[in-house]
Design a protein around this motif. Structure first.
Motif, PDB file in Angstrom:
ATOM      1  N   GLY A   1       0.812  -1.210   0.000  1.00  0.00           N
ATOM      2  CA  GLY A   1       0.000   0.000   0.000  1.00  0.00           C
ATOM      3  C   GLY A   1       0.848   1.263   0.000  1.00  0.00           C
ATOM      4  O   GLY A   1       0.548   2.234  -0.703  1.00  0.00           O
ATOM      5  N   ILE A   2       1.927   1.250   0.775  1.00  0.00           N
ATOM      6  CA  ILE A   2       2.818   2.403   0.842  1.00  0.00           C
ATOM      7  C   ILE A   2       3.472   2.652  -0.511  1.00  0.00           C
ATOM      8  O   ILE A   2       3.534   3.793  -0.999  1.00  0.00           O
ATOM      9  N   VAL A   3       3.964   1.603  -1.141  1.00  0.00           N
ATOM     10  CA  VAL A   3       4.665   1.745  -2.414  1.00  0.00           C
ATOM     11  C   VAL A   3       3.696   2.145  -3.526  1.00  0.00           C
ATOM     12  O   VAL A   3       4.002   3.027  -4.347  1.00  0.00           O
ATOM     13  N   ALA A   4       2.521   1.530  -3.555  1.00  0.00           N
ATOM     14  CA  ALA A   4       1.534   1.889  -4.574  1.00  0.00           C
ATOM     15  C   ALA A   4       1.154   3.354  -4.464  1.00  0.00           C
ATOM     16  O   ALA A   4       1.051   4.063  -5.480  1.00  0.00           O
ATOM     17  N   GLU A   5       0.957   3.852  -3.255  1.00  0.00           N
ATOM     18  CA  GLU A   5       0.605   5.254  -3.061  1.00  0.00           C
ATOM     19  C   GLU A   5       1.756   6.167  -3.455  1.00  0.00           C
ATOM     20  O   GLU A   5       1.550   7.239  -4.036  1.00  0.00           O
ATOM     21  N   ALA A   6       2.998   5.749  -3.153  1.00  0.00           N
ATOM     22  CA  ALA A   6       4.162   6.549  -3.544  1.00  0.00           C
ATOM     23  C   ALA A   6       4.239   6.669  -5.069  1.00  0.00           C
ATOM     24  O   ALA A   6       4.503   7.754  -5.605  1.00  0.00           O
ATOM     25  N   PHE A   7       4.023   5.572  -5.763  1.00  0.00           N
ATOM     26  CA  PHE A   7       4.039   5.616  -7.230  1.00  0.00           C
ATOM     27  C   PHE A   7       2.903   6.490  -7.757  1.00  0.00           C
ATOM     28  O   PHE A   7       3.103   7.360  -8.612  1.00  0.00           O
ATOM     29  N   ARG A   8       1.705   6.257  -7.239  1.00  0.00           N
ATOM     30  CA  ARG A   8       0.521   6.964  -7.727  1.00  0.00           C
ATOM     31  C   ARG A   8       0.628   8.470  -7.478  1.00  0.00           C
ATOM     32  O   ARG A   8       0.263   9.278  -8.358  1.00  0.00           O
ATOM     33  N   SER A   9       1.134   8.851  -6.334  1.00  0.00           N
ATOM     34  CA  SER A   9       1.204  10.268  -5.991  1.00  0.00           C
ATOM     35  C   SER A   9       2.209  11.032  -6.843  1.00  0.00           C
ATOM     36  O   SER A   9       2.187  12.266  -6.874  1.00  0.00           O
ATOM     37  N   HIS A  10       3.077  10.291  -7.542  1.00  0.00           N
ATOM     38  CA  HIS A  10       4.059  10.941  -8.403  1.00  0.00           C
ATOM     39  C   HIS A  10       3.799  10.658  -9.886  1.00  0.00           C
ATOM     40  O   HIS A  10       4.714  10.666 -10.699  1.00  0.00           O
ATOM     41  N   GLY A  11       2.525  10.422 -10.202  1.00  0.00           N
ATOM     42  CA  GLY A  11       2.104  10.422 -11.590  1.00  0.00           C
ATOM     43  C   GLY A  11       2.033   9.086 -12.290  1.00  0.00           C
ATOM     44  O   GLY A  11       1.780   9.044 -13.503  1.00  0.00           O
ATOM     45  N   ALA A  12       2.211   7.993 -11.571  1.00  0.00           N
ATOM     46  CA  ALA A  12       2.185   6.688 -12.227  1.00  0.00           C
ATOM     47  C   ALA A  12       0.768   6.143 -12.350  1.00  0.00           C
ATOM     48  O   ALA A  12      -0.102   6.428 -11.522  1.00  0.00           O
ATOM     49  N   GLU A  13       0.575   5.343 -13.372  1.00  0.00           N
ATOM     50  CA  GLU A  13      -0.598   4.484 -13.450  1.00  0.00           C
ATOM     51  C   GLU A  13      -0.218   3.190 -12.735  1.00  0.00           C
ATOM     52  O   GLU A  13       0.715   2.508 -13.158  1.00  0.00           O
ATOM     53  N   VAL A  14      -0.906   2.863 -11.651  1.00  0.00           N
ATOM     54  CA  VAL A  14      -0.497   1.752 -10.787  1.00  0.00           C
ATOM     55  C   VAL A  14      -1.391   0.534 -11.019  1.00  0.00           C
ATOM     56  O   VAL A  14      -2.616   0.648 -11.097  1.00  0.00           O
ATOM     57  N   SER A  15      -0.762  -0.617 -11.133  1.00  0.00           N
ATOM     58  CA  SER A  15      -1.502  -1.874 -11.205  1.00  0.00           C
ATOM     59  C   SER A  15      -0.912  -2.860 -10.199  1.00  0.00           C
ATOM     60  O   SER A  15       0.285  -2.819  -9.899  1.00  0.00           O
ATOM     61  N   ILE A  16      -1.770  -3.726  -9.667  1.00  0.00           N
ATOM     62  CA  ILE A  16      -1.358  -4.755  -8.716  1.00  0.00           C
ATOM     63  C   ILE A  16      -1.529  -6.106  -9.401  1.00  0.00           C
ATOM     64  O   ILE A  16      -2.634  -6.481  -9.775  1.00  0.00           O
ATOM     65  N   GLN A  17      -0.428  -6.812  -9.574  1.00  0.00           N
ATOM     66  CA  GLN A  17      -0.469  -8.134 -10.201  1.00  0.00           C
ATOM     67  C   GLN A  17      -0.634  -9.196  -9.118  1.00  0.00           C
ATOM     68  O   GLN A  17       0.338  -9.633  -8.515  1.00  0.00           O
ATOM     69  N   GLU A  18      -1.853  -9.604  -8.870  1.00  0.00           N
ATOM     70  CA  GLU A  18      -2.106 -10.610  -7.847  1.00  0.00           C
ATOM     71  C   GLU A  18      -1.893 -12.011  -8.415  1.00  0.00           C
ATOM     72  O   GLU A  18      -2.246 -12.296  -9.557  1.00  0.00           O
ATOM     73  N   PHE A  19      -1.324 -12.877  -7.593  1.00  0.00           N
ATOM     74  CA  PHE A  19      -1.132 -14.270  -7.983  1.00  0.00           C
ATOM     75  C   PHE A  19      -0.970 -15.103  -6.719  1.00  0.00           C
ATOM     76  O   PHE A  19      -1.020 -14.575  -5.604  1.00  0.00           O
ATOM     77  N   GLU A  20      -0.810 -16.383  -6.864  1.00  0.00           N
ATOM     78  CA  GLU A  20      -0.701 -17.272  -5.707  1.00  0.00           C
ATOM     79  C   GLU A  20       0.580 -18.089  -5.778  1.00  0.00           C
ATOM     80  O   GLU A  20       1.072 -18.410  -6.867  1.00  0.00           O
ATOM     81  N   GLY A  21       1.114 -18.394  -4.609  1.00  0.00           N
ATOM     82  CA  GLY A  21       2.252 -19.281  -4.491  1.00  0.00           C
ATOM     83  C   GLY A  21       1.961 -20.360  -3.476  1.00  0.00           C
ATOM     84  O   GLY A  21       0.879 -20.385  -2.871  1.00  0.00           O
ATOM     85  N   VAL A  22       2.917 -21.216  -3.269  1.00  0.00           N
ATOM     86  CA  VAL A  22       2.772 -22.298  -2.296  1.00  0.00           C
ATOM     87  C   VAL A  22       3.844 -22.140  -1.229  1.00  0.00           C
ATOM     88  O   VAL A  22       5.035 -22.019  -1.551  1.00  0.00           O
ATOM     89  N   HIS A  23       3.438 -22.125   0.027  1.00  0.00           N
ATOM     90  CA  HIS A  23       4.400 -22.038   1.116  1.00  0.00           C
ATOM     91  C   HIS A  23       5.257 -23.301   1.110  1.00  0.00           C
ATOM     92  O   HIS A  23       4.733 -24.421   1.121  1.00  0.00           O
ATOM     93  N   PRO A  24       6.585 -23.151   1.088  1.00  0.00           N
ATOM     94  CA  PRO A  24       7.437 -24.337   0.911  1.00  0.00           C
ATOM     95  C   PRO A  24       7.424 -25.296   2.083  1.00  0.00           C
ATOM     96  O   PRO A  24       7.799 -26.460   1.910  1.00  0.00           O
ATOM     97  N   LEU A  25       6.992 -24.877   3.266  1.00  0.00           N
ATOM     98  CA  LEU A  25       6.954 -25.774   4.427  1.00  0.00           C
ATOM     99  C   LEU A  25       5.557 -26.311   4.681  1.00  0.00           C
ATOM    100  O   LEU A  25       5.365 -27.516   4.823  1.00  0.00           O
ATOM    101  N   SER A  26       4.555 -25.421   4.749  1.00  0.00           N
ATOM    102  CA  SER A  26       3.191 -25.856   5.055  1.00  0.00           C
ATOM    103  C   SER A  26       2.434 -26.337   3.831  1.00  0.00           C
ATOM    104  O   SER A  26       1.413 -27.027   3.959  1.00  0.00           O
ATOM    105  N   GLU A  27       2.925 -25.965   2.641  1.00  0.00           N
ATOM    106  CA  GLU A  27       2.272 -26.264   1.363  1.00  0.00           C
ATOM    107  C   GLU A  27       0.911 -25.600   1.237  1.00  0.00           C
ATOM    108  O   GLU A  27       0.105 -25.958   0.382  1.00  0.00           O
ATOM    109  N   ARG A  28       0.658 -24.600   2.063  1.00  0.00           N
ATOM    110  CA  ARG A  28      -0.577 -23.830   1.947  1.00  0.00           C
ATOM    111  C   ARG A  28      -0.431 -22.770   0.862  1.00  0.00           C
ATOM    112  O   ARG A  28       0.662 -22.331   0.541  1.00  0.00           O
TER     113      ARG A  28
END
Length: 306
Positions: free
Chosen positions: A40-67
């Motif tokens: 949130g901090i980084v997205a706001e920093a980019f946006r406040s200085h003129g950027a078009e901001v996008s969030i690339q959401e995706f999923e990973g697997v925790h290497p220990l719990s496999e969640r």
């Protein structure tokens, strides 16, 4: 505008303040609440200085719990309509464990990742303050990658965020969308004793780009860049190289506090992050001022340079 004078606007003290602010969130491993706050901090920093901001959401697997772990890259785009683009990136996640601690009771302590994590992101935040006035018309993306090291004692896969980004970038280009002419990854660029060497994979597969950055550093007279050959480092530039984007990593693997609990703001130096930031900003200014992408000859050899 002279690119060297323009680059002097990069303020190392402001970048250090951003570094300290990010560390105040505590450890920021991939999938954590602190990492989400940092996004949130980084997205706001980019946006406040003129950027078009996008969030690339995706999923990973925790290497220990496999969640399943929810992950996301933050992308700030300046001049998003431009088809030819340059990327500057860095990972925001911190190592889940300080696995280079010799005392086993300290391994699970709070690893803040001031240099290994926060320094690259802080540099991106300071670069963002200057991109609306970037000379020329080239498109620039700043990217905070997630899950560069969701790894426990070498269990797990590196560079999940940049792999996801590279996959999307390749599909985007194949569909006729924009493409990246070059990419620079910032990782561990604030150590007090930092002297960057030429990382091996970038040197082998993007030699002209390596020389471009080192030529800028040489012309600026900074002592923070060495002409020595460096380590081969598994970092976020590798997935980009894998899809054909010339990419290098500026990374100080000789940082004494690497993956220890001593990787704190007091181990970082204003002069180091400022030297790297100004080299990158000057390189961007020179690149953006060229009428066409300079290609593998290197931008400082182009007759249109200032």
């Amino acid at each position: 505008m002279n690119p060297s004078t323009y680059a002097d606007r990069f303020d190392g003290h402001r970048a250090m303040n951003d570094l300290i602010r990010l560390c105040s969130l505590g450890p920021r491993p991939a999938g954590s609440e602190a990492m989400e706050r940092q996004r949130g901090i980084v997205a706001e920093a980019f946006r406040s200085h003129g950027a078009e901001v996008s969030i690339q959401e995706f999923e990973g697997v925790h290497p220990l719990s496999e969640r399943t772990v929810r992950l996301a890259n933050v992308v700030g785009s300046w001049r998003p309509e431009r088809p030819d683009r340059v990327l500057i990136g860095g990972h925001g996640d911190t190592r889940p464990r300080a696995d280079r601690e010799r005392d086993p009771t300290r391994v699970l302590g709070p690893f803040l990742g001031a240099n290994d994590g926060a320094s690259g992101v802080a540099a991106l935040m300071e670069l963002a303050r200057h991109l609306t006035e970037l000379p020329g018309s080239a498109g620039v993306d700043l990217v905070m990658f997630d899950a560069e090291e969701l790894v426990f004692d070498e269990v797990g896969d590196y560079c999940l965020g940049s792999c996801e980004f590279a996959l999307r970038a390749r599909n985007q280009e194949r569909a006729g969308g924009p493409s990246y002419a070059a990419a620079v990854v910032l990782d561990m660029i604030a150590g007090r004793e930092m002297c960057l060497t030429r990382e091996g994979f970038g040197r082998d597969y993007a030699a002209w780009l390596t020389e471009d950055l080192w030529n800028v550093a040489r012309n600026r007279g900074t002592s923070r860049f060495s002409d020595d050959w460096g380590h081969y480092v598994e970092d976020d530039h590798l997935p980009l190289l894998g899809i054909g984007v010339p990419a290098i990593a500026l990374v100080d693997l000789d940082y004494p506090q690497w993956h220890t609990l001593d990787d704190r703001p007091e181990a970082c130096d204003v002069g180091a992050i400022e030297a790297v930031g100004r080299v990158v900003l000057e390189w961007l200014g020179r690149w953006a001022s060229l009428p066409e992408s300079p290609g593998k000859t290197g931008l400082l050899d182009n007759e249109n340079r200032e």
